[in-house]
Scaffold this motif. Structure first.
Motif, PDB file in Angstrom:
ATOM      1  N   ASP A  66      29.544  37.292  70.781  1.00  0.00           N
ATOM      2  CA  ASP A  66      29.413  38.293  71.841  1.00  0.00           C
ATOM      3  C   ASP A  66      30.742  39.005  72.083  1.00  0.00           C
ATOM      4  O   ASP A  66      30.775  40.232  72.250  1.00  0.00           O
ATOM      5  CB  ASP A  66      28.931  37.635  73.132  1.00  0.00           C
ATOM      6  N   ARG A  67      31.831  38.245  72.087  1.00  0.00           N
ATOM      7  CA  ARG A  67      33.139  38.851  72.324  1.00  0.00           C
ATOM      8  C   ARG A  67      33.526  39.797  71.189  1.00  0.00           C
ATOM      9  O   ARG A  67      34.104  40.851  71.420  1.00  0.00           O
ATOM     10  CB  ARG A  67      34.205  37.772  72.511  1.00  0.00           C
ATOM     11  N   SER A  68      33.186  39.402  69.960  1.00  0.00           N
ATOM     12  CA  SER A  68      33.498  40.248  68.815  1.00  0.00           C
ATOM     13  C   SER A  68      32.739  41.572  68.892  1.00  0.00           C
ATOM     14  O   SER A  68      33.306  42.652  68.645  1.00  0.00           O
ATOM     15  CB  SER A  68      33.151  39.515  67.521  1.00  0.00           C
ATOM     16  N   ALA A  69      31.455  41.489  69.247  1.00  0.00           N
ATOM     17  CA  ALA A  69      30.659  42.709  69.380  1.00  0.00           C
ATOM     18  C   ALA A  69      31.170  43.581  70.522  1.00  0.00           C
ATOM     19  O   ALA A  69      31.215  44.811  70.413  1.00  0.00           O
ATOM     20  CB  ALA A  69      29.192  42.337  69.600  1.00  0.00           C
ATOM     21  N   GLU A  70      31.560  42.952  71.629  1.00  0.00           N
ATOM     22  CA  GLU A  70      32.096  43.699  72.774  1.00  0.00           C
ATOM     23  C   GLU A  70      33.388  44.411  72.392  1.00  0.00           C
ATOM     24  O   GLU A  70      33.602  45.574  72.752  1.00  0.00           O
ATOM     25  CB  GLU A  70      32.341  42.744  73.936  1.00  0.00           C
ATOM     26  N   HIS A  71      34.235  43.723  71.640  1.00  0.00           N
ATOM     27  CA  HIS A  71      35.501  44.326  71.221  1.00  0.00           C
ATOM     28  C   HIS A  71      35.249  45.535  70.326  1.00  0.00           C
ATOM     29  O   HIS A  71      35.900  46.578  70.473  1.00  0.00           O
ATOM     30  CB  HIS A  71      36.352  43.292  70.486  1.00  0.00           C
ATOM     31  N   ALA A  72      34.307  45.397  69.377  1.00  0.00           N
ATOM     32  CA  ALA A  72      33.990  46.517  68.487  1.00  0.00           C
ATOM     33  C   ALA A  72      33.461  47.707  69.278  1.00  0.00           C
ATOM     34  O   ALA A  72      33.808  48.861  69.003  1.00  0.00           O
ATOM     35  CB  ALA A  72      32.971  46.077  67.436  1.00  0.00           C
ATOM     36  N   LEU A  73      32.629  47.434  70.273  1.00  0.00           N
ATOM     37  CA  LEU A  73      32.082  48.507  71.094  1.00  0.00           C
ATOM     38  C   LEU A  73      33.186  49.209  71.883  1.00  0.00           C
ATOM     39  O   LEU A  73      33.260  50.443  71.916  1.00  0.00           O
ATOM     40  CB  LEU A  73      31.030  47.948  72.054  1.00  0.00           C
ATOM     41  N   LEU A  74      34.040  48.445  72.536  1.00  0.00           N
ATOM     42  CA  LEU A  74      35.097  49.041  73.349  1.00  0.00           C
ATOM     43  C   LEU A  74      36.060  49.857  72.492  1.00  0.00           C
ATOM     44  O   LEU A  74      36.546  50.910  72.914  1.00  0.00           O
ATOM     45  CB  LEU A  74      35.842  47.960  74.112  1.00  0.00           C
ATOM     46  N   SER A  75      36.319  49.385  71.273  1.00  0.00           N
ATOM     47  CA  SER A  75      37.183  50.137  70.370  1.00  0.00           C
ATOM     48  C   SER A  75      36.536  51.471  70.010  1.00  0.00           C
ATOM     49  O   SER A  75      37.208  52.506  69.944  1.00  0.00           O
ATOM     50  CB  SER A  75      37.459  49.328  69.096  1.00  0.00           C
ATOM     51  N   ALA A  76      35.223  51.447  69.774  1.00  0.00           N
ATOM     52  CA  ALA A  76      34.511  52.685  69.439  1.00  0.00           C
ATOM     53  C   ALA A  76      34.518  53.648  70.614  1.00  0.00           C
ATOM     54  O   ALA A  76      34.777  54.845  70.448  1.00  0.00           O
ATOM     55  CB  ALA A  76      33.071  52.362  69.023  1.00  0.00           C
ATOM     56  N   LEU A  77      34.257  53.153  71.800  1.00  0.00           N
ATOM     57  CA  LEU A  77      34.211  54.019  72.975  1.00  0.00           C
ATOM     58  C   LEU A  77      35.589  54.561  73.335  1.00  0.00           C
ATOM     59  O   LEU A  77      35.705  55.663  73.870  1.00  0.00           O
ATOM     60  CB  LEU A  77      33.627  53.251  74.162  1.00  0.00           C
ATOM     61  N   ALA A  78      36.632  53.806  73.028  1.00  0.00           N
ATOM     62  CA  ALA A  78      37.984  54.274  73.322  1.00  0.00           C
ATOM     63  C   ALA A  78      38.322  55.525  72.526  1.00  0.00           C
ATOM     64  O   ALA A  78      39.123  56.360  72.960  1.00  0.00           O
ATOM     65  CB  ALA A  78      38.998  53.181  73.016  1.00  0.00           C
ATOM     66  N   VAL A  79      37.685  55.682  71.372  1.00  0.00           N
ATOM     67  CA  VAL A  79      37.955  56.842  70.518  1.00  0.00           C
ATOM     68  C   VAL A  79      37.178  58.062  70.988  1.00  0.00           C
ATOM     69  O   VAL A  79      37.710  59.169  71.046  1.00  0.00           O
ATOM     70  CB  VAL A  79      37.606  56.527  69.052  1.00  0.00           C
ATOM     71  N   VAL A  80      35.893  57.865  71.346  1.00  0.00           N
ATOM     72  CA  VAL A  80      35.039  59.028  71.613  1.00  0.00           C
ATOM     73  C   VAL A  80      34.900  59.380  73.086  1.00  0.00           C
ATOM     74  O   VAL A  80      34.419  60.470  73.411  1.00  0.00           O
ATOM     75  CB  VAL A  80      33.624  58.815  71.029  1.00  0.00           C
ATOM     76  N   SER A  81      35.291  58.489  73.986  1.00  0.00           N
ATOM     77  CA  SER A  81      35.021  58.727  75.405  1.00  0.00           C
ATOM     78  C   SER A  81      36.235  58.438  76.268  1.00  0.00           C
ATOM     79  O   SER A  81      36.169  57.680  77.216  1.00  0.00           O
ATOM     80  CB  SER A  81      33.842  57.864  75.853  1.00  0.00           C
ATOM     81  N   ARG A  82      37.345  59.049  75.930  1.00  0.00           N
ATOM     82  CA  ARG A  82      38.578  58.782  76.685  1.00  0.00           C
ATOM     83  C   ARG A  82      38.491  59.246  78.135  1.00  0.00           C
ATOM     84  O   ARG A  82      39.204  58.763  78.991  1.00  0.00           O
ATOM     85  CB  ARG A  82      39.749  59.479  76.010  1.00  0.00           C
ATOM     86  N   ASP A  83      37.612  60.224  78.388  1.00  0.00           N
ATOM     87  CA  ASP A  83      37.592  60.829  79.718  1.00  0.00           C
ATOM     88  C   ASP A  83      36.524  60.265  80.633  1.00  0.00           C
ATOM     89  O   ASP A  83      36.285  60.791  81.705  1.00  0.00           O
ATOM     90  CB  ASP A  83      37.419  62.344  79.598  1.00  0.00           C
ATOM     91  N   VAL A  84      35.831  59.203  80.231  1.00  0.00           N
ATOM     92  CA  VAL A  84      34.857  58.560  81.105  1.00  0.00           C
ATOM     93  C   VAL A  84      35.118  57.065  81.110  1.00  0.00           C
ATOM     94  O   VAL A  84      35.708  56.531  80.182  1.00  0.00           O
ATOM     95  CB  VAL A  84      33.396  58.817  80.640  1.00  0.00           C
ATOM     96  N   PRO A  85      34.723  56.349  82.167  1.00  0.00           N
ATOM     97  CA  PRO A  85      34.896  54.895  82.193  1.00  0.00           C
ATOM     98  C   PRO A  85      34.173  54.265  81.008  1.00  0.00           C
ATOM     99  O   PRO A  85      33.063  54.675  80.640  1.00  0.00           O
ATOM    100  CB  PRO A  85      34.242  54.484  83.515  1.00  0.00           C
ATOM    101  N   LEU A  86      34.786  53.269  80.404  1.00  0.00           N
ATOM    102  CA  LEU A  86      34.177  52.607  79.253  1.00  0.00           C
ATOM    103  C   LEU A  86      32.926  51.861  79.668  1.00  0.00           C
ATOM    104  O   LEU A  86      32.918  51.126  80.651  1.00  0.00           O
ATOM    105  CB  LEU A  86      35.168  51.632  78.607  1.00  0.00           C
TER     106      LEU A  86
END
Length: 305
Positions: free
Chosen positions: A280-300
């Motif tokens: 679960d932590r690995s999947a969460e980390h991958a998701l947060l990394s992806a969102l950090a790239v495409v959604s810098r201007d909204v809360p993750l």
């Protein structure tokens, strides 16, 4: 000052046209939007076509084009459907895709997030109002055993989190359809248990219509809730499963099954060691990394619905 907000994203509420015209609605996606599960007159209708009939006002029906294709991945939507959608110059564009990505060994949440962001950005730049939806995970729909269902559930939760974040960023009309009671209502689903039947397609269309009407973007009547086609007989459903359904499973077995069995093996190993939380932590980390790239201007977003 132009019709853009502080983030550079077009302000969809500020859209105006010098010359009034009929609302143009384009649908992008996969078999759900193509209309699988809602056969009409030898073809397929689906929720998007039902919705289109209720968008335009009396005497001014919406101009509708459905670009969705069964089996489409986010890659197909980005590379093939989006250019056609932009050429159509839509006022409203639905982008509902991602389930097929979760059923591929090539699934990568960062790639998926970037493609969806590019699709949404291109459509929003033309001032199209976006329609999006989060969806139930296919493992639960198929009733797979836990070691097989959990990896798919993680993937679909990640897709939904990306869709939530991008919907916020682009001020999309977003439908929460992942955890509602309709998922457990057998009357909403077709024989394959993966696509809605006519009743389910009508429910999706009615809920989108309600959201659009709240923004003043649907002038016509909402689609009827009750089916206007006879429900497929049990014999017809079994025939579908034995023909088209079997073909679908055979195609997926060459792609998904080896990867899914590997994922299930890893799941069982971690369960036996009491370390399932690591997955679960690995999947969460991958998701947060992806969102950090495409959604810098909204809360993750997090891996919720």
């Amino acid at each position: 000052m132009d019709a853009r907000g502080a983030t550079g994203v077009p302000n969809l509420r500020a859209r105006t046209r010098a010359v009034p015209r009929a609302t143009r609605f384009v649908a992008l996606g996969d078999s759900l939007t193509e209309g699988v599960g809602d056969p009409v007159g030898g073809g397929r209708r689906g929720w998007a076509a039902l919705l289109a009939a209720g968008i335009g006002g009396p005497g001014a029906p919406a101009v509708f084009r459905n670009l969705a294709v069964s089996g489409a991945l986010t890659k197909d939507v980005a590379e093939s459907q989006t250019p056609a959608a932009l050429a159509f110059d839509p006022d409203i564009a639905s982008v509902v895709v991602g389930v097929n990505d979760t059923l591929r060994r090539t699934f990568d949440i960062a790639d998926l997030a970037l493609r969806l962001d590019n699709v949404c950005s291109a459509l929003a730049a033309r001032n199209a109002v976006l329609l999006t939806a989060c969806l139930p995970d296919p493992g639960a729909m198929f009733g797979l055993p836990a070691p097989l269902a959990r990896p798919l559930a993680r993937r679909q939760r990640a897709v939904n989190a990306v869709v939530h974040a991008l919907s916020d960023r682009y001020d999309a009309v977003h439908l929460h359809a992942a955890g509602d009671a309709w998922v457990a209502d057998r009357s909403m689903w077709s024989a394959d248990r993966l696509h809605p039947g006519e009743r389910g397609h009508r429910m999706l269309a009615r809920r989108f219509h309600e959201l659009l009407a709240a923004r003043g973007l649907a002038q016509g009547a909402a689609p009827e809730a009750e089916p206007d086609q006879p429900r497929p007989t049990r014999a017809a459903s079994l025939l579908w499963l034995a023909t088209a359904g079997t073909g679908w499973m055979a195609r997926r077995c060459t792609d998904l099954l080896p990867q899914l069995l590997r994922l299930a093996g890893v799941e069982v190993q971690h369960w036996a060691r009491g370390t399932s939380a690591r997955l679960d932590r690995s999947a969460e980390h991958a998701l947060l990394s992806a969102l950090a790239v495409v959604s810098r201007d909204v809360p993750l977003a997090t891996m919720g619905e």
